[in-house]
Design a protein around this motif. Structure first.
Motif, mmCIF file in Angstrom:
data_model
loop_
_atom_site.group_PDB
_atom_site.id
_atom_site.type_symbol
_atom_site.label_atom_id
_atom_site.label_comp_id
_atom_site.label_asym_id
_atom_site.label_seq_id
_atom_site.Cartn_x
_atom_site.Cartn_y
_atom_site.Cartn_z
ATOM 1 N N ALA A 264 0.843 -1.200 0.000
ATOM 2 C CA ALA A 264 0.000 0.000 0.000
ATOM 3 C C ALA A 264 0.877 1.249 0.000
ATOM 4 C CB ALA A 264 -0.931 0.000 1.204
ATOM 5 N N TYR A 265 0.349 2.307 -0.624
ATOM 6 C CA TYR A 265 1.104 3.547 -0.795
ATOM 7 C C TYR A 265 0.216 4.739 -0.420
ATOM 8 C CZ TYR A 265 3.525 0.221 -3.819
ATOM 9 O OH TYR A 265 4.141 -0.899 -4.328
ATOM 10 N N PRO A 266 0.573 5.462 0.647
ATOM 11 C CA PRO A 266 -0.175 6.683 0.967
ATOM 12 C C PRO A 266 0.071 7.738 -0.118
ATOM 13 C CG PRO A 266 1.154 5.928 2.821
ATOM 14 C CD PRO A 266 1.610 5.163 1.630
ATOM 15 N N ARG A 267 -0.878 8.628 -0.298
ATOM 16 C CA ARG A 267 -0.721 9.686 -1.306
ATOM 17 C C ARG A 267 0.280 10.713 -0.802
ATOM 18 N NH1 ARG A 267 -5.658 12.352 -4.742
ATOM 19 N NH2 ARG A 267 -4.359 13.454 -6.276
ATOM 20 N N LYS A 268 1.225 11.076 -1.656
ATOM 21 C CA LYS A 268 2.289 12.004 -1.267
ATOM 22 C C LYS A 268 2.179 13.356 -1.980
ATOM 23 C CE LYS A 268 5.648 8.317 -0.304
ATOM 24 N NZ LYS A 268 4.689 7.208 -0.482
ATOM 25 N N HIS A 269 1.448 13.405 -3.080
ATOM 26 C CA HIS A 269 1.334 14.644 -3.857
ATOM 27 C C HIS A 269 -0.121 14.887 -4.249
ATOM 28 C CE1 HIS A 269 5.724 14.407 -4.213
ATOM 29 N NE2 HIS A 269 5.566 13.152 -4.602
ATOM 30 N N GLU A 270 -0.397 16.110 -4.680
ATOM 31 C CA GLU A 270 -1.743 16.483 -5.146
ATOM 32 C C GLU A 270 -1.639 17.089 -6.546
ATOM 33 O OE1 GLU A 270 -4.526 15.942 -3.589
ATOM 34 O OE2 GLU A 270 -3.779 15.277 -1.644
ATOM 35 N N VAL A 271 -0.872 16.452 -7.394
ATOM 36 C CA VAL A 271 -0.596 17.011 -8.718
ATOM 37 C C VAL A 271 -1.579 16.504 -9.771
ATOM 38 C CG1 VAL A 271 1.108 17.072 -10.603
ATOM 39 C CG2 VAL A 271 1.842 17.422 -8.234
ATOM 40 N N CYS A 272 -1.988 15.273 -9.662
ATOM 41 C CA CYS A 272 -2.763 14.627 -10.731
ATOM 42 C C CYS A 272 -4.264 14.827 -10.607
ATOM 43 C CB CYS A 272 -2.441 13.139 -10.782
ATOM 44 S SG CYS A 272 -0.683 12.817 -11.082
ATOM 45 N N TYR A 279 2.365 9.056 -10.037
ATOM 46 C CA TYR A 279 3.178 10.217 -9.682
ATOM 47 C C TYR A 279 2.824 10.716 -8.282
ATOM 48 C CZ TYR A 279 5.306 14.821 -9.665
ATOM 49 O OH TYR A 279 6.046 15.919 -9.309
ATOM 50 N N ASP A 280 1.537 10.731 -7.963
ATOM 51 C CA ASP A 280 1.108 11.257 -6.664
ATOM 52 C C ASP A 280 1.472 10.326 -5.515
ATOM 53 O OD1 ASP A 280 0.119 13.595 -7.632
ATOM 54 O OD2 ASP A 280 -1.990 12.997 -7.606
ATOM 55 N N TYR A 281 1.885 9.103 -5.820
ATOM 56 C CA TYR A 281 2.180 8.128 -4.772
ATOM 57 C C TYR A 281 3.655 7.751 -4.727
ATOM 58 C CZ TYR A 281 -2.850 7.710 -4.462
ATOM 59 O OH TYR A 281 -4.177 7.996 -4.283
ATOM 60 N N ALA A 282 4.421 8.318 -5.633
ATOM 61 C CA ALA A 282 5.825 7.937 -5.746
ATOM 62 C C ALA A 282 6.724 8.839 -4.911
ATOM 63 C CB ALA A 282 6.260 7.986 -7.209
ATOM 64 N N VAL A 283 7.882 8.290 -4.586
ATOM 65 C CA VAL A 283 8.949 9.089 -4.001
ATOM 66 C C VAL A 283 9.753 9.621 -5.166
ATOM 67 C CG1 VAL A 283 11.006 9.077 -2.566
ATOM 68 C CG2 VAL A 283 9.020 7.708 -1.904
ATOM 69 N N ASN A 284 9.754 10.929 -5.343
ATOM 70 C CA ASN A 284 10.393 11.548 -6.504
ATOM 71 C C ASN A 284 11.735 12.153 -6.112
ATOM 72 O OD1 ASN A 284 8.124 11.001 -8.162
ATOM 73 N ND2 ASN A 284 7.078 12.778 -7.304
ATOM 74 N N SER A 285 12.725 11.883 -6.915
ATOM 75 C CA SER A 285 14.054 12.447 -6.692
ATOM 76 C C SER A 285 14.636 12.854 -8.037
ATOM 77 C CB SER A 285 14.961 11.428 -5.997
ATOM 78 O OG SER A 285 15.088 10.260 -6.792
#
Length: 484
Positions: A264-272, A279-285
């Motif tokens: 399971a992946y908590p939502r990390k972004h509000e872009v989509c 993208y909203d659930y990924a760790v972006n680097s």
């Protein structure tokens, strides 16, 4: 040997055997008593043909079984005159079966008619190259299934459902041509046509099975829970047909069919926006100024669950049951994405407003926008201070927006909002940190002041104490006075 030469030719044939046995019987006077006298008699034409066949233990035992009434003349004709393959071990197994069943209740044993068909099938399996060789005891196991029928010609047919299933997974079927005494393997589409609604397993027009070894192992699991699914899985996995086949079925049931792996992946972004996208659930680097996204599952939500079922359920029913079990074992967060892997297939779900619903997997993994391009524009506008904010509305100059594809501008604005909020949060955090530093500095100065005042008071107190204390001096002794 004189006239006996007429009965013992140079090449030993069946006639030689009959003569020798006749002599032995005559010498020992070992004629059968009337109650054991053979009622079976071969016709003269068949006897002559058999006489010319080479002698073998196989033919010897076949004639014996005919004499005691186990085999009929049709079987003898077929097996001795038209089958030169070696199936002696099957004849011996038949004799053992007959001996074992002697005296048993007829309802508990196979009738001679069925035993004849089994022997004929064993012999045919070794005669025709297209058939897979099978032994007597294996056939006994095969025909214990209600899906199987042995023809009078000694071939194997399956009921409609089993034939349809085997044909669908690529198992060969064919037809026997009596005129040419030959097998013909037929293409799958013709077998499908033959297995129609009016399929008759007794009809000569119904196809016969070819690979007896496969059928033997298929039948071990076919009627078990998810047995058909296992057969397909085993074929795809290349499992061998051996004694481990049934054990692999048990492993499949436990580790594949009834096993679900969850992440399971908590939502990390509000872009989509309203789209559920990775993208909203990924760790972006950033690596070399390019976005690198990775889904990192939360350990507390990663688990393998096994279901306990005693009746076959469809895959959608299984996943629904598994999701309920997963939900009951974890405290899910709203907008959390759930990844469920089952039998090598991964599906995506989202937990929202207290319920779990499916997400299009391809849409979830689809790249919605050109991140690197949009991010470059945002960075440029930020450096040039061209990002404008009016209330909750944040905009870029139109000339920059024109460089972004129309269907991606929504994501660009959301990305700017996200970066703006992060910046405000950072500033707020810095403000709080600065306030804390000020408090600490003021406290430090206050402590210095308190310590100074304390030191001054201690010095003043010491001075006053010193002033009040009398001086120390010498005191003379009084003179001694005389008495009057």
């Amino acid at each position: 040997m004189g006239i006996y030469r007429d009965y013992i030719p140079e090449d030993a044939d069946m006639q030689t055997m009959f003569f020798r046995y006749a002599v032995m019987v005559d010498v020992f006077n070992a004629r059968l008593p009337s109650e054991l006298s053979c009622k079976q008699r071969l016709d003269d034409d068949l006897k002559k043909k058999i006489m010319r066949k080479p002698y073998s233990e196989q033919n010897d035992r076949l004639i014996f079984l005919y004499g005691v009434g186990v085999l009929n003349e049709k079987i003898i004709r077929s097996l001795i005159l038209h089958n030169d393959s070696d199936f002696l071990s099957d004849i011996i197994a038949l004799e053992d079966e007959v001996r074992k069943n002697e005296g048993a209740d007829e309802s508990d044993v196979l009738p001679y008619e069925q035993l004849q068909k089994i022997l004929l099938l064993c012999a045919n399996s070794k005669k025709y190259d297209d058939l897979t060789a099978v032994n007597f005891n294996e056939v006994l196991e095969i025909i214990s299934s209600s899906h199987i029928f042995i023809t009078d010609d000694g071939f194997l047919r399956c009921d409609r459902d089993f034939t349809d299933f085997l044909n669908d997974i690529g198992e060969p079927f064919g037809f026997y041509d009596k005129d040419s005494d030959d097998m013909r393997i037929e293409q799958s589409q013709f077998i499908s046509a033959a297995v129609s609604d009016n399929y008759d397993i007794l009809s000569d027009k119904s196809p016969i099975a070819i690979d007896y070894t496969h059928i033997l192992y298929f039948l071990k699991v076919y009627d078990k829970l998810y047995g058909r699914d296992f057969i397909k899985y085993a074929a795809e996995s290349g499992f061998p047909f051996d004694e481990e086949y049934s054990n692999e079925y048990e492993k499949y049931l436990s580790d594949v069919k009834l096993c679900f792996d969850f992440k399971a992946y908590p939502r990390k972004h509000e872009v989509c926006g309203n789209k559920v996208n990775h993208y909203d659930y990924a760790v972006n680097s950033f690596e070399e100024n390019k976005l690198v996204s990775s889904l990192n599952a939360t350990d507390d939500y990663t688990v393998s669950l096994r279901l306990d079922v005693d009746e076959p359920l469809q895959d959608d029913e299984l996943i629904e049951k598994a999701l309920r079990k997963y939900r009951s074992s974890r405290q899910l967060i709203d907008d959390m994405v759930i990844e469920a892997t089952h039998a090598g297939k991964t599906d995506i779900y989202i937990y929202k407003n207290g319920s779990i619903s499916a997400v299009d997997t391809s849409e979830f993994h689809r790249q919605l926008f050109d991140f690197n391009k949009i991010w470059g524009i945002i960075q440029l506008c930020s450096r040039e201070k061209k990002i404008k904010r009016s209330g909750d509305i944040i905009t870029l100059p139109q000339e920059y927006m024109d460089e972004i594809a129309p269907d991606q501008r929504e994501y660009a604005i959301n990305m700017i909002k996200e970066q703006y909020m992060l910046l405000m949060k950072k500033r707020q955090d810095n403000k709080h940190l600065q306030t804390l530093n000020d408090i600490r500095a003021a406290a430090s100065e206050n402590m210095k002041k308190i310590n100074t005042e304390k030191a001054e008071k201690e010095a003043e107190k010491a001075a006053k104490f010193a002033a009040r204390k009398p001086s120390i001096s010498m005191v003379n002794k009084p003179e001694e006075s005389g008495g009057n």
